[in-house]
Scaffold this active site. Structure first.
Site, PDB file in Angstrom:
ATOM      1  CG  ASP A 336     -13.471 -83.506 -29.547  1.00 31.13           C
ATOM      2  OD1 ASP A 336     -13.261 -82.795 -28.551  1.00 31.13           O
ATOM      3  OD2 ASP A 336     -12.796 -83.430 -30.595  1.00 31.13           O
ATOM      4  CD  GLU A 371     -15.508 -79.777 -27.024  1.00 30.99           C
ATOM      5  OE1 GLU A 371     -14.661 -79.214 -26.311  1.00 30.99           O
ATOM      6  OE2 GLU A 371     -15.197 -80.546 -27.957  1.00 30.99           O
TER       7      GLU A 371
END
Length: 657
Positions: A336, A371
């Site tokens: 993330d 990401e």
């Protein structure tokens, strides 16, 4: 009273050796560290850690056993302007704890103070760490090691995936056990999935703001104990680890990999007004990026940012990743806000954590997905990650939606994204699989909502619809919301089919959001991070069996097309791809930029994707040969088409020669 021996400075955390427990804790700026253990009556016993090797504090407690509850009190300066916020009145979680007992409730005692320290003791209500022992029979488990070129990713939430599944026993729905249930595994196999990517399973906390509104953090991107499984997904917190490993073992037997979404960019301690759980009280200055005024650099939007250029924090993050691979046999990670991993503070491909992963014989062998952004200046780093990483390809997401739902993307731009965005990812020896293609993800509209809503509807989140992106590239086809006339429903279905076909038959690694193959809707909520309810849980009783079959047929078709499975960049004349206009001729430069939205993509010289993205029925002249439509675009009685396909408005079809 038992005395602590000096013990060893490695490994990090609490480790039982059969005779006692070795405790280690990193803190470069602490002056004293107390180990606090709690007996069955909750009585606290404190021990100074006697060992101090470099910046590692350590001690060995003889006769200690698994199940022992413990925490730390860390002594040091309270100097906020310098980034030091030590407060021994607060019991702290071991960053490497493997099990937590207690809940992270909104309570003033779980705060250290802002400008001045809060000296109220909180041991009576603070969560405690638990010593665990690691004995598990993996039998003959082996990682599937699915080649990147053959990988089909399915992004899912542990609870949301199975909580409403009618064929899974009620007592295990929404848990780790349910992931390994034969019903779930058979479904994934029939769909054609090769990798199950789980939203965060490491222990997380709900933000105080959400708790005060009666909400909770559903997604899990608010970590508090990165080595501990989130207990709410277990049938019993004490057996969470074995339940999780049982599921992984069952998935592996079916040839399905498990990828964990992991949050190595911030912690649940949030900003300076946030709670004190662990890192802030252990060594705030080392664990976080600190501004000159002592506040946090908020490059994550969550109040703080982990300093993954600090050697000790790199060691912590690396140990965490190795733990999940070695102890739980996970097959990879999705990181993330992964640009934080490369900050020094500038983003660098040779940042310390990237280098540590590349040099690690364990971590360098698993799937790594970034990401590729954060919210700081210079935070958008799509295409710039080291060669070991694949990356979420938001270029593909936006292009697919613009082409099919907004009609404003030239053919050339669409083709570039269809061909694994080679302009972005074809560098440093990377392969097409480095592009993780997606049309939707947990963050944003579901696929059905993309064709039913022009605007987000996030009122239930309690922020007056301010949260969530406004850049959705969606199209409600003339009516906001679900339902409508038969014509409206059919046009929306056609758009869903077009988007799924683009996703699953393009070059790169496709990622499917769980529920998109059902027609799942979040009723226009494009930021459902705090909706632990029927808005996010997949309703299997309402699933569209036709759409599920369509999706499965596309995935199985993909596996038959060499040009999509060989994971090699397409080159002109190599027989992998030909781009043709509606007359089966190569496109001119003008057609690529300004031509009508009609395109034929010939893959491996045998599979033809014919596209008519205009609003009119159009004759598409097929290349020479005998063609027949193939599932999911035709039934058993496929007529042979030798010349022309009557392309419906906003339609596409796949043929085989």
């Amino acid at each position: 009273m038992t005395q602590l021996a000096i013990g060893k400075p490695t490994p990090l955390g609490a480790h039982y050796d059969g005779q006692g427990v070795n405790f280690t804790l990193f803190s470069a700026h602490a002056e004293r560290v107390e180990l606090c253990v709690f007996d069955a009556n909750g009585q606290e016993h404190r021990y100074d850690l006697p060992g101090h090797s470099g910046d590692i504090w350590h001690g060995y407690l003889p006769d200690a056993r698994p199940g022992l509850r413990y925490g730390y009190r860390v002594h040091g300066p309270w100097q906020p302007a310098e980034g030091h916020r030590f407060n021994p009145a607060k019991l702290l979680i071991d960053p490497c704890a493997r099990q937590i007992d207690g809940e992270f409730k909104d309570n003033p005692l779980l705060h250290a103070g802002h400008n001045e320290p809060d000296y109220r003791d909180n041991a009576s209500i603070a969560p405690k760490c638990v010593v665990v022992v690691d004995h598990y029979d993996w039998e003959d488990d082996a990682p599937p090691r699915m080649p990147w070129g053959c990988t089909i990713i399915y992004e899912a939430h542990v609870k949301g995936l199975t909580y409403l599944h009618p064929e899974i026993p009620v007592e295990i729905r929404g848990t780790y056990k349910a992931l390994g249930h034969p019903v779930m595994i058979n479904y994934l196999k029939q769909l054609g999935i090769t990798a199950l990517e789980l939203l965060p399973v490491a222990q997380f906390a709900s933000e105080p703001r959400l708790q005060r509104m009666g909400l909770s953090n559903y997604w899990g991107y608010n970590p508090v104990a990165m080595f501990a499984l989130h207990p709410a997904y277990a049938c019993s917190p004490e057996t969470a680890l074995d339940e999780f490993r049982d599921a992984i073992k069952a998935l592996h037997k079916a040839g399905i990999e498990v990828i964990l979404d992991i949050v190595l960019n911030h912690s649940a301690e949030l900003d300076l007004d946030g709670p004190l759980f662990s890192l802030r009280g252990i060594d705030n200055r080392s664990y976080y990026w600190i501004r000159e005024d002592g506040d946090y650099h908020n490059w994550t939007g969550c109040g703080n940012t982990l300093n993954l250029s600090h050697p000790a924090v790199v060691d912590y993050a690396s140990a965490c990743l190795r733990y999940w691979v070695e102890t739980c046999h996970v097959d990879g990670f999705r990181f993330d806000l992964a640009a934080v991993m490369g900050r020094t503070p500038e983003f660098r491909q040779d940042a310390p954590l990237f280098t540590a992963i590349q040099n690690c014989p364990v971590l360098s062998q698993v799937k790594l997905i970034a990401e590729p952004w954060d919210i700081a200046p210079g935070g958008y780093q799509v295409g710039n990650f080291p060669p070991l990483f694949a990356e979420w390809n938001d270029h593909f997401r936006d292009a697919a939606r613009r082409f099919w739902l907004h009609y404003d993307l030239p053919l050339g731009a669409f083709a570039g994204r269809f061909a694994a965005s080679s302009d972005v990812f074809k560098r440093n020896g990377r392969l097409p699989s480095a592009a993780i293609n997606l049309v939707t993800a947990h963050d944003g509209f579901t696929l059905r909502d993309c064709v039913c809503f022009n605007h987000k509807h996030n009122e239930a989140n309690g922020e007056e619809n301010r949260d969530g992106t406004n850049n959705n590239y969606s199209n409600n086809h003339g009516k906001e919301g679900l339902g409508g006339t038969l014509d409206l429903v059919e046009r929306r279905r056609d758009s869903i089919h077009a988007l799924l076909t683009t996703l699953l038959l393009s070059q790169g690694t496709p990622m499917l959001l769980a529920g998109d193959e059902h027609g799942h809707s979040q009723r226009g909520n494009n930021n459902a991070y705090c909706q632990d309810n029927q808005l996010t849980w997949l309703d299997w009783s309402q699933a569209s069996s036709g759409l599920t079959a369509f999706t499965a047929a596309l995935i199985h078709l993909r596996k038959r097309i060499p040009a999509l499975m060989e994971n090699r960049w397409w080159e002109e004349g190599d027989g992998n791809v030909r781009w043709l206009n509606r007359y089966a001729q190569p496109l001119s430069t003008d057609e690529w930029q300004n031509g009508p939205k009609q395109l034929q993509i010939l893959l491996s010289d045998r599979f033809l994707i014919a596209i008519n993205a205009t609003l009119e029925v159009t004759e598409i002249v097929l290349p020479a040969g005998e063609w027949h439509a193939i599932p999911p675009f035709a039934g058993e009685d496929n007529p042979v088409i030798t010349a022309v396909w009557q392309g419906p408005a906003h339609g596409l079809c796949v043929f085989q020669r």
